[in-house]
Design an enzyme around this catalytic site. Structure first.
Site, short mmCIF file in Angstrom:
data_model
loop_
_atom_site.label_atom_id
_atom_site.label_comp_id
_atom_site.label_asym_id
_atom_site.label_seq_id
_atom_site.Cartn_x
_atom_site.Cartn_y
_atom_site.Cartn_z
N GLU A 1 -7.16 -7.59 -23.26
CA GLU A 1 -8.52 -7.76 -22.75
C GLU A 1 -8.75 -6.81 -21.57
OE1 GLU A 1 -10.13 -11.92 -23.89
OE2 GLU A 1 -9.10 -12.11 -21.98
N ASN B 1 -12.52 -18.82 -26.21
CA ASN B 1 -12.18 -19.20 -24.84
C ASN B 1 -13.50 -19.60 -24.16
OD1 ASN B 1 -11.43 -19.50 -22.21
ND2 ASN B 1 -10.88 -17.34 -21.87
N TRP B 2 -13.70 -20.88 -24.03
CA TRP B 2 -14.97 -21.35 -23.48
C TRP B 2 -15.05 -21.20 -21.96
CZ3 TRP B 2 -15.90 -26.58 -26.56
CH2 TRP B 2 -16.31 -26.25 -27.85
N LYS B 3 -13.94 -20.89 -21.32
CA LYS B 3 -13.92 -20.77 -19.86
C LYS B 3 -14.49 -22.05 -19.24
CE LYS B 3 -14.04 -15.83 -20.50
NZ LYS B 3 -14.40 -14.50 -20.03
N GLY C 1 -17.19 -9.90 -20.37
CA GLY C 1 -18.46 -10.42 -19.87
C GLY C 1 -19.45 -9.34 -19.44
N GLY D 1 -15.19 -14.90 -25.54
CA GLY D 1 -15.76 -15.71 -24.47
C GLY D 1 -17.20 -16.09 -24.80
N GLY D 2 -18.15 -15.39 -24.21
CA GLY D 2 -19.57 -15.71 -24.32
C GLY D 2 -20.05 -16.01 -25.74
N HIS E 1 -4.75 -15.02 -18.17
CA HIS E 1 -6.10 -14.45 -18.32
C HIS E 1 -6.48 -13.69 -17.06
CE1 HIS E 1 -10.41 -14.07 -18.85
NE2 HIS E 1 -10.19 -14.28 -20.14
N GLU F 1 -9.09 -13.51 -15.42
CA GLU F 1 -9.82 -14.29 -14.41
C GLU F 1 -8.85 -15.13 -13.57
OE1 GLU F 1 -12.60 -16.00 -17.17
OE2 GLU F 1 -13.52 -14.02 -17.42
N SER G 1 -16.28 -8.84 -24.62
CA SER G 1 -17.59 -8.62 -25.23
C SER G 1 -17.56 -8.50 -26.76
CB SER G 1 -18.28 -7.41 -24.60
OG SER G 1 -18.47 -7.61 -23.22
P1 13P Z 1 -16.39 -12.25 -23.16
O1 13P Z 1 -16.27 -12.34 -24.66
O2 13P Z 1 -17.45 -13.15 -22.60
O3 13P Z 1 -16.52 -10.81 -22.71
O4 13P Z 1 -15.00 -12.78 -22.56
C1 13P Z 1 -13.82 -12.28 -23.06
C2 13P Z 1 -12.70 -13.11 -22.55
O5 13P Z 1 -12.36 -13.05 -21.38
C3 13P Z 1 -12.02 -14.01 -23.49
O6 13P Z 1 -10.87 -14.55 -22.93
#
Ligand code: 13P
Length: 249
Positions: A165, A10-12, A171, A231-232, A96, A98, A210
């Site tokens: 999640e 998930n590149w956000k 994050g 994500g990251g 999600h 967010e 994470s």
């Molecule tokens: P991180 O891996 O950056 O913690 O993000 C997780 C996430 O929200 C994937 O959708």
């Protein structure tokens, strides 16, 4: 029960079109030999078209990060399910944390989006998870049950992958321990079995929050962890390749 591993990036809100191309050029070559994992990339909307082009014939799956629940019309700024199918998306991430936190999505909105996406044949990565406050108050299971029951209200689990999640792990560098992840995943699976019977055993449940090359192996060793939503650590080729090539316990 053998469930095929599912590892999704998930590149956000990251990567321009040229950064997307650069990443995929290196990534596609590096994972050529991986045949036993569903690999999914969810770039921002603006990169979907270029990513679809690059991924053609590779077996790597394209996903969008969100979708609107209406078919078309006067909804400035929104993107409809059929537009995602048209551009080559196979999956869409829905709910999600967010989106829930910054864009006020509720369980009801999430449910509408899931139904709209299913209607046009899009598969779904359905996200759930508790906040730190909820966990500390001992409400984790209540929150998960509410999100599942309302999010999947009057729908089935066909073509749905669930991503657990925990918000406190996203994050923050604070990953859930394998024990914490397994405990939540087992609860989610039990709930699926109550709602859908034996089918609950087939549903893939991903962990997100994470995830890194350092912790992926121990997370994937958990009985009910069938994959990861990253994500990251999915933004760099090397680190995401290592996650996709996790070591089986
Ligand atoms: P991180 O891996 O950056 O913690 O993000 C997780 C996430 O929200 C994937 O959708």
């Amino acid at each position: 029960m053998m469930r095929r591993p599912f590892i999704a990036a998930n590149w956000k809100m990251n990567k321009t079109t040229s950064e997307t191309q650069d990443f995929l050029s290196g990534f596609i070559t590096a994972v050529k030999d991986v045949t036993d994992v569903d690999i999914v990339i969810a770039p921002p909307f603006t990169s979907l078209s270029i990513a679809a082009e690059k991924l053609k014939g590779t077996g790597i799956i394209l996903a969008a990060q969100d979708v609107f629940c209406e078919e078309k019309g006067a909804y400035t700024g929104e993107v409809s399910p059929v537009m995602l199918v048209d551009i080559g998306c196979n999956y869409v991430i829905i709910g999600h944390s967010e989106r829930r936190q910054y864009f006020h999505e509720t369980d009801e909105t999430v449910n509408k989006k899931i139904k709209a996406a299913k209607k046009v044949g899009l598969k779904i990565i359905f996200c759930i998870g508790e906040s730190l406050e909820e966990r500390e108050a001992g409400k984790t299971f209540d929150v998960l049950q509410r999100q599942i029951d309302k999010g999947l209200y009057e729908t089935d689990t066909e073509d749905i992958v669930i991503a657990y999640e925990p918000i406190w792990a996203i994050g923050t560098g604070k990953t859930a321990t394998p024990e914490q992840a397994q405990e939540a995943h087992a609860y989610i699976r039990e709930r699926q079995k109550i709602l859908y019977g034996n089918k609950g055993n087939e549903i893939r449940i991903l962990y997100g929050g994470s995830v890194t090359p350092e912790n992926i192996d121990s997370l994937m060793a958990c009985k009910d962890v069938d994959g990861a939503l990253v994500g990251g650590a999915s933004l760099k080729v090397d680190s995401f390749v290592r996650i996709v090539k996790f070591k089986k316990g």
